[in-house]
Write an enzyme that holds these catalytic residues in place. Structure first.
Site, short mmCIF file in Angstrom:
data_model
loop_
_atom_site.label_atom_id
_atom_site.label_comp_id
_atom_site.label_asym_id
_atom_site.label_seq_id
_atom_site.Cartn_x
_atom_site.Cartn_y
_atom_site.Cartn_z
N GLY A 1 0.85 -1.19 0.00
CA GLY A 1 0.00 0.00 0.00
C GLY A 1 0.89 1.24 0.00
O GLY A 1 1.44 1.61 -1.01
N ARG A 2 0.98 1.86 1.16
CA ARG A 2 1.77 3.08 1.33
C ARG A 2 1.33 4.17 0.35
O ARG A 2 2.15 4.78 -0.32
CB ARG A 2 3.25 2.80 1.20
CG ARG A 2 3.77 1.95 2.32
CD ARG A 2 5.26 1.79 2.24
NE ARG A 2 5.76 1.58 3.60
CZ ARG A 2 7.01 1.35 3.90
NH1 ARG A 2 7.92 1.32 2.96
NH2 ARG A 2 7.37 1.17 5.15
N HIS A 3 0.02 4.37 0.29
CA HIS A 3 -0.51 5.41 -0.58
C HIS A 3 -1.95 5.74 -0.18
O HIS A 3 -2.56 5.04 0.62
CB HIS A 3 -0.48 4.96 -2.05
CG HIS A 3 -1.36 3.80 -2.35
ND1 HIS A 3 -0.92 2.51 -2.29
CD2 HIS A 3 -2.67 3.73 -2.69
CE1 HIS A 3 -1.91 1.68 -2.59
NE2 HIS A 3 -2.99 2.40 -2.84
N ALA A 4 -2.43 6.84 -0.75
CA ALA A 4 -3.85 7.22 -0.66
C ALA A 4 -4.33 7.40 -2.09
O ALA A 4 -3.53 7.53 -3.02
CB ALA A 4 -4.01 8.50 0.14
#
Length: 136
Positions: free
Chosen positions: A49-52
Site C-alpha cells: 500500500g503506502r498510498h492514498a
C-alpha cells in the site's frame, strides 16, 4: 460513516459441504465494483500500500490467512484493523492513507476498488498527502 474506514461483515452460507460468501457491489459494499485484485506471497516484514487515492474507494478482505491494515485520514486519526476472517473486510474511503502489513505466510488479500486503475489518482508520498489533506 462513508468518510472513515470501518469493518464490514458479509453473510456466510454453509452446511456440511463448506461455506459460501457472496459479495455484490452496491448491496454488500458501498460502491459499484470496477476492479478486483489480490495480494499474496508477501512476508510479515513487507509493507504494501503506502498510498492514498484521490478517487478510489476500497474494500479489503483477507480471504486466507491474516494481515493488518493501518489507516490514516491525514487529520490525526489512525486506526489499525486486523483482517483474519474470509467473511469480514474493511471499507476504505478515498483520501485515506493505507498500509497493509504483518502478512501471515498463507495470506491472500482480496481488494475491490470503485474505480479502474489510474496512476494519476495515487498519492504515494506521505508529506504530499498530509499537505493535500490540510487544504481540504
Amino acid at each position: 460513516m462513508m468518510d472513515k474506514p470501518y469493518m464490514l461483515q458479509f453473510p456466510q452460507h454453509g452446511d456440511e459441504r463448506g461455506w459460501l460468501v457472496v459479495i455484490e457491489g452496491v448491496n454488500d459494499v458501498p460502491f459499484d465494483i470496477k476492479r478486483i485484485f489480490y495480494i499474496y506471497g508477501s512476508d510479515e516484514s513487507v509493507i504494501r500500500g503506502r498510498h492514498a487515492n484521490r478517487k478510489s474507494e476500497f474494500v479489503l478482505i483477507n480471504v486466507c490467512g491474516s494481515c493488518k491494515v493501518k489507516t490514516n485520514d491525514g487529520r490525526g486519526n489512525e486506526d489499525i484493523f486486523v483482517l483474519d476472517k474470509p467473511h469480514a473486510g474493511i471499507y476504505i474511503p478515498k483520501l485515506v492513507w493505507k498500509d497493509m502489513y504483518d502478512f501471515s505466510e498463507d495470506s491472500i488479500l482480496l481488494c475491490m476498488a470503485s474505480e479502474y486503475y489510474d496512476p494519476e489518482e495515487y498519492i504515494r508520498d506521505m508529506d504530499e498527502f498530509l499537505s493535500e489533506m490540510s487544504e481540504v
